[in-house]
Design a protein around this motif. Structure first.
Motif, PDB file in Angstrom:
ATOM      1  N   THR A  13     -10.294 -54.491  13.378  1.00  0.00           N
ATOM      2  CA  THR A  13     -11.815 -53.754  13.766  1.00  0.00           C
ATOM      3  C   THR A  13     -11.610 -53.055  14.408  1.00  0.00           C
ATOM      4  O   THR A  13     -10.684 -53.136  15.672  1.00  0.00           O
ATOM      5  CB  THR A  13     -12.668 -54.879  13.140  1.00  0.00           C
ATOM      6  OG1 THR A  13     -11.975 -55.792  14.210  1.00  0.00           O
ATOM      7  CG2 THR A  13     -12.432 -55.524  11.952  1.00  0.00           C
ATOM      8  N   THR A  15     -14.543 -51.635  17.252  1.00  0.00           N
ATOM      9  CA  THR A  15     -16.332 -51.386  17.703  1.00  0.00           C
ATOM     10  C   THR A  15     -16.071 -50.375  19.074  1.00  0.00           C
ATOM     11  O   THR A  15     -14.956 -49.907  19.864  1.00  0.00           O
ATOM     12  CB  THR A  15     -16.799 -53.007  18.453  1.00  0.00           C
ATOM     13  OG1 THR A  15     -15.984 -53.925  17.364  1.00  0.00           O
ATOM     14  CG2 THR A  15     -17.831 -52.696  18.998  1.00  0.00           C
ATOM     15  N   LYS A  17     -18.199 -48.310  21.447  1.00  0.00           N
ATOM     16  CA  LYS A  17     -19.833 -48.047  22.232  1.00  0.00           C
ATOM     17  C   LYS A  17     -20.273 -47.247  22.718  1.00  0.00           C
ATOM     18  O   LYS A  17     -19.379 -46.800  23.646  1.00  0.00           O
ATOM     19  CB  LYS A  17     -19.598 -49.341  22.175  1.00  0.00           C
ATOM     20  CG  LYS A  17     -20.028 -50.720  22.189  1.00  0.00           C
ATOM     21  CD  LYS A  17     -19.697 -52.203  22.764  1.00  0.00           C
ATOM     22  CE  LYS A  17     -21.629 -52.261  23.743  1.00  0.00           C
ATOM     23  NZ  LYS A  17     -21.255 -53.307  23.704  1.00  0.00           N
ATOM     24  N   SER A  45     -20.254 -50.572  10.670  1.00  0.00           N
ATOM     25  CA  SER A  45     -21.444 -51.119  10.400  1.00  0.00           C
ATOM     26  C   SER A  45     -21.920 -50.245  11.397  1.00  0.00           C
ATOM     27  O   SER A  45     -21.058 -49.475  12.191  1.00  0.00           O
ATOM     28  CB  SER A  45     -22.123 -53.020  11.227  1.00  0.00           C
ATOM     29  OG  SER A  45     -21.731 -53.021  12.018  1.00  0.00           O
ATOM     30  N   GLU A 200     -25.414 -51.313   7.149  1.00  0.00           N
ATOM     31  CA  GLU A 200     -24.055 -52.274   6.842  1.00  0.00           C
ATOM     32  C   GLU A 200     -23.622 -51.933   5.771  1.00  0.00           C
ATOM     33  O   GLU A 200     -24.300 -52.895   4.393  1.00  0.00           O
ATOM     34  CB  GLU A 200     -24.122 -53.864   7.306  1.00  0.00           C
ATOM     35  CG  GLU A 200     -24.778 -53.929   8.627  1.00  0.00           C
ATOM     36  CD  GLU A 200     -25.295 -55.078   8.302  1.00  0.00           C
ATOM     37  OE1 GLU A 200     -25.856 -56.294   7.788  1.00  0.00           O
ATOM     38  OE2 GLU A 200     -24.474 -56.339   9.908  1.00  0.00           O
ATOM     39  N   ILE A 237     -23.913 -48.453  18.491  1.00  0.00           N
ATOM     40  CA  ILE A 237     -22.160 -49.511  18.565  1.00  0.00           C
ATOM     41  C   ILE A 237     -21.936 -49.269  17.127  1.00  0.00           C
ATOM     42  O   ILE A 237     -22.902 -48.927  15.863  1.00  0.00           O
ATOM     43  CB  ILE A 237     -22.648 -50.965  18.945  1.00  0.00           C
ATOM     44  CG1 ILE A 237     -23.376 -51.380  19.770  1.00  0.00           C
ATOM     45  CG2 ILE A 237     -21.601 -51.659  18.170  1.00  0.00           C
ATOM     46  CD1 ILE A 237     -23.374 -52.823  20.406  1.00  0.00           C
ATOM     47  N   ARG A 239     -18.507 -49.979  14.043  1.00  0.00           N
ATOM     48  CA  ARG A 239     -17.961 -50.413  14.014  1.00  0.00           C
ATOM     49  C   ARG A 239     -16.692 -50.391  12.920  1.00  0.00           C
ATOM     50  O   ARG A 239     -17.835 -50.168  11.445  1.00  0.00           O
ATOM     51  CB  ARG A 239     -17.942 -52.658  13.509  1.00  0.00           C
ATOM     52  CG  ARG A 239     -18.815 -52.774  14.924  1.00  0.00           C
ATOM     53  CD  ARG A 239     -19.330 -54.520  14.149  1.00  0.00           C
ATOM     54  NE  ARG A 239     -17.892 -55.143  13.950  1.00  0.00           N
ATOM     55  CZ  ARG A 239     -17.464 -55.970  12.644  1.00  0.00           C
ATOM     56  NH1 ARG A 239     -18.675 -56.037  12.105  1.00  0.00           N
ATOM     57  NH2 ARG A 239     -16.239 -57.019  12.947  1.00  0.00           N
TER      58      ARG A 239
END
Length: 249
Positions: A13, A15, A17, A45, A200, A237, A239
């Motif tokens: 995964t 992330t 930002k 997400s 999501e 954000i 993911r």
């Protein structure tokens, strides 16, 4: 005929930002993908706030003539923000009303049946400049004489961003209209301005990764016209999940 069976064996995964439409991360050391496997990527997400403006520089000017007998044109600049037609009317009324006067200098009314706008003012209005709010209100580039009720010749275009599209530099396998694209996911904002946007997906959609050496992942967030989405500095954000598949023949 050979049967190709894809069996997921590993995932990672990521992330990302940022506070702009472009989220980018450099990966050090780079990820070297095994050529014996296939890889795909999906959005897990996205979270941010619906701060997307429909009025901003380039479409935020109101040109008018204070004196009907004057050739001197005045201009009001509407602050960047998210506005309904009633909000625009309230702003213009506040700015145009002469102190101590009870005269209604301007009236803006949406027609929900025709999806057009009705406008009347004691001032001449000029919607010819490219950066005027005329197109947003459904008026083509033209001059509107004072003291007449004018109906927009086009539907009101108050909602600037209809869909939000996430483009990713390391995937392929999608099309936008009839052209190949890097679109990872697309959705329509379902909340009013000022509320949080949380996406999501229930069923993750995995698209094939088009690189074997990943040293950077970049997400560009665009609207339906491929314009960068302006989040006005709010944090975004995202993911992602990178999944590895074994290939059995």
């Amino acid at each position: 005929m050979n049967l190709i069976l894809f069996i997921p064996v590993m995932s990672q995964t990521f992330t990302l930002k940022g506070r702009t439409h472009c989220l980018s991360v450099d990966i050090n050391p780079p990820i070297e993908l095994n050529p014996k496997y296939n890889y795909s990527l999906a959005l897990i997400s996205l979270s941010t706030w619906n701060s997307i403006p429909n009025i901003e520089p380039g479409c935020n000017k109101f040109y008018y003539f204070k004196d009907l007998n004057s050739l001197e044109r005045s201009v009001l600049e509407i602050p960047t923000g998210s506005y309904e037609i009633t909000d625009i009317e309230a702003f213009l009324l506040k700015q145009l009303t002469v102190k101590g006067s009870r005269a209604t200098n301007i009236s803006l009314r949406p027609n929900n049946n025709t999806l057009k706008c009705e406008l009347k003012s004691i001032h001449h209005i000029d919607f010819n400049p490219e950066d005027s709010i005329g197109k947003l209100l459904g008026f083509s580039q033209r001059f509107l004489p004072a003291n007449l009720t004018h109906t927009s010749d086009l539907p009101v275009n108050i909602v600037k961003v209809i869909t939000i599209r996430l483009e990713c530099n390391i995937i392929s396998g999608s099309y936008y209209t009839s052209n190949p694209s890097h679109t990872l996911y697309e959705f329509s904002p379902a909340v009013d301005p000022g509320y949080s946007i949380i996406v999501e997906p229930r069923n993750l959609i995995y698209l094939p990764v088009n690189k074997r050496h990943i040293n950077n992942i970049t997400i560009n967030i665009l609207d339906q016209e491929s314009r960068p989405v302006n989040f006005r500095g709010e944090e975004v954000i995202v993911r992602l999940e990178l999944k590895k598949y074994a290939i059995n023949y």
